[in-house]
Write an enzyme that holds these catalytic residues in place. Structure first.
Site, short mmCIF file in Angstrom:
data_model
loop_
_atom_site.label_atom_id
_atom_site.label_comp_id
_atom_site.label_asym_id
_atom_site.label_seq_id
_atom_site.Cartn_x
_atom_site.Cartn_y
_atom_site.Cartn_z
N ASP A 168 -6.91 27.14 14.87
CA ASP A 168 -8.20 26.52 14.59
C ASP A 168 -8.68 25.68 15.77
OD1 ASP A 168 -8.84 27.37 11.95
OD2 ASP A 168 -7.32 26.02 11.15
N LEU A 169 -7.79 24.86 16.30
CA LEU A 169 -8.19 23.91 17.33
C LEU A 169 -8.55 24.60 18.64
CD1 LEU A 169 -5.53 21.17 16.58
CD2 LEU A 169 -7.91 21.24 15.84
#
Length: 410
Positions: A168-169
């Site tokens: 996600d990051l």
């Protein structure tokens, strides 16, 4: 004035990848209008415990510097409000599954026809096309599908996910970079464009030298725990009182390392003289080093190796990192006031520009993550010239939600 001051972003994202992207843009000064589902808001508002003041610590960590505008996209009037907001924005970003914006009546082509300078960005798990395009993409799933889990963890144990939501990051970081590039191009051409960011693509790109090993040898790299496939010794060692990392990344460091170990014979041994030889003989070399390191405490080795210039480091807990003098001294920990959660602390984005104070003065430029619908009325008034009477009517119809404090203030 921060670099993106004057840039307005319509944020249709939720959970992590998109919110992290827009938080990065907000930290750089962009105005972030976060569109949320009126009843529950962003999914991550419910991710917990822990909660503080009714707010999820998870949500608070990736949504600073945003304004929450709660609009029901299941209502035609809500879709029309979002469409009108897009006409007044520089960027619109979502992390729906492919085709969702078309079904909602917010197709990128239509939005850009109304606003040719608009930059649209879609974050998906697997991309807009391909055999897996319609699969949902969550961090754990992408970590596995990307090969990252297969090379992470104990070689005799289970494939292991990285301890943070890395898929996600990283996707949020790549998305923000692509949006910035599109803004630069728009400054030259006056035209916006669409950005397609797939979580799988982002994570696969991190394989770098691991993919290079496969392309060169035809062999897929295997899990090595904390050992490096092409550098040795470059891993975690147990000292007398705990663990530390040591990174002997070249032949110069090897000689210095042997001096600290008080083992000049290892430094003079032709079997270990070159990096490639140390890698091929790691099975015999690492146990020798491990026995030596185990004889002294961590502080001894970190002090001695640091004096010699050999890369090394402690293995800190999250608590130790959040309180570390190196971060607090650089202004990386910000405190922000929140209406219900009190003082909220975040680790800031690592941007530093000439003239930034980087210290306490920086805190005044950051806002804690918003309450659900906290800015609905203000956003509609500022950007769509919708007054209090119409706001109340839209709220009564279930099209929008205003936070009670905002409504009372209005």
């Amino acid at each position: 004035m921060r670099p993106l001051a004057g840039i307005r972003v319509l944020d249709l994202t939720r959970v992590v990848s998109g919110p992290f992207c827009t938080m990065l843009l907000g930290d750089l000064g962009a105005e972030i209008i976060k569109i949320e589902e009126p009843e529950h808001g962003d999914d991550s508002r419910a991710f917990g415990p822990p909660f503080t003041g009714g707010e999820s610590a998870y949500f608070l960590s990736v949504n600073r510097n945003k304004r929450s505008c709660a609009i029901n996209l299941k209502k035609p009037q809500g879709v029309e409000l979002v469409r009108k907001l897009a006409m007044r924005c520089d960027v619109v970003i979502d992390n729906f599954r492919p085709g969702t914006t078309d079904r909602l009546g917010l197709a990128y082509a239509d939005l850009r026809r109304d606003n040719p300078a608009l930059i649209s960005c879609a974050i998906t798990g697997f991309g807009a096309e391909g055999v897996d395009a319609n699969r949902p993409g969550y961090d754990l799933i992408i970590q596995g599908e990307s090969g990252i889990m297969d090379i992470t963890g104990d070689p005799h144990g289970l494939p292991t996910k990285i301890g943070t939501s890395i898929a996600d990051l990283v996707t949020g970081q790549f998305a923000s970079q692509a949006i910035l590039a599109a803004l630069v191009e728009r400054a030259r051409t006056g035209q916006g464009k669409h950005v397609d960011i797939a979580m799988l693509d982002c994570m696969a790109s991190l394989l770098t030298f691991n993919a290079g090993i496969y392309f060169t040898t035809g062999q897929s790299p295997k899990r090595r725990g904390n050992a490096h496939p092409t550098i040795a010794p470059y891993e975690t060692f147990r000292a007398a009182d705990g663990w530390l990392n040591i990174g002997v990344a070249n032949d110069k460091f090897w000689q210095l390392f042997c001096q600290v170990l008080e083992r000049p014979d290892l430094g003079a041994d032709p079997r270990y003289a070159r990096a490639s030889e140390r890698v091929s003989r790691r099975g015999e070399l690492v146990p020798i080093i491990a026995d030596i390191i185990a004889a002294q405490p961590r502080r001894y080795w970190i002090a001695a190796l640091t004096r010699a210039g050999v890369p090394c480091g402690d293995i800190r807990s999250v608590a130790e990192v959040c309180e570390a003098e190196q971060l607090t001294g650089r202004g990386m920990i910000v405190e922000m006031a929140h209406p219900t959660a009190g003082t909220v602390k975040n680790i800031l984005s690592p941007f530093r520009f000439g003239g930034d104070d980087g210290g306490d003065g920086d805190a005044a430029r950051h806002l804690a993550a918003p309450l659900l619908g906290e800015h609905t009325a203000a956003v509609l008034a500022e950007h769509l010239d919708i007054g209090p009477y119409e706001v109340r009517a839209l709220e009564a119809l279930g099209v929008i939600r205003c936070h009670q404090a905002e409504t009372a203030h209005g």
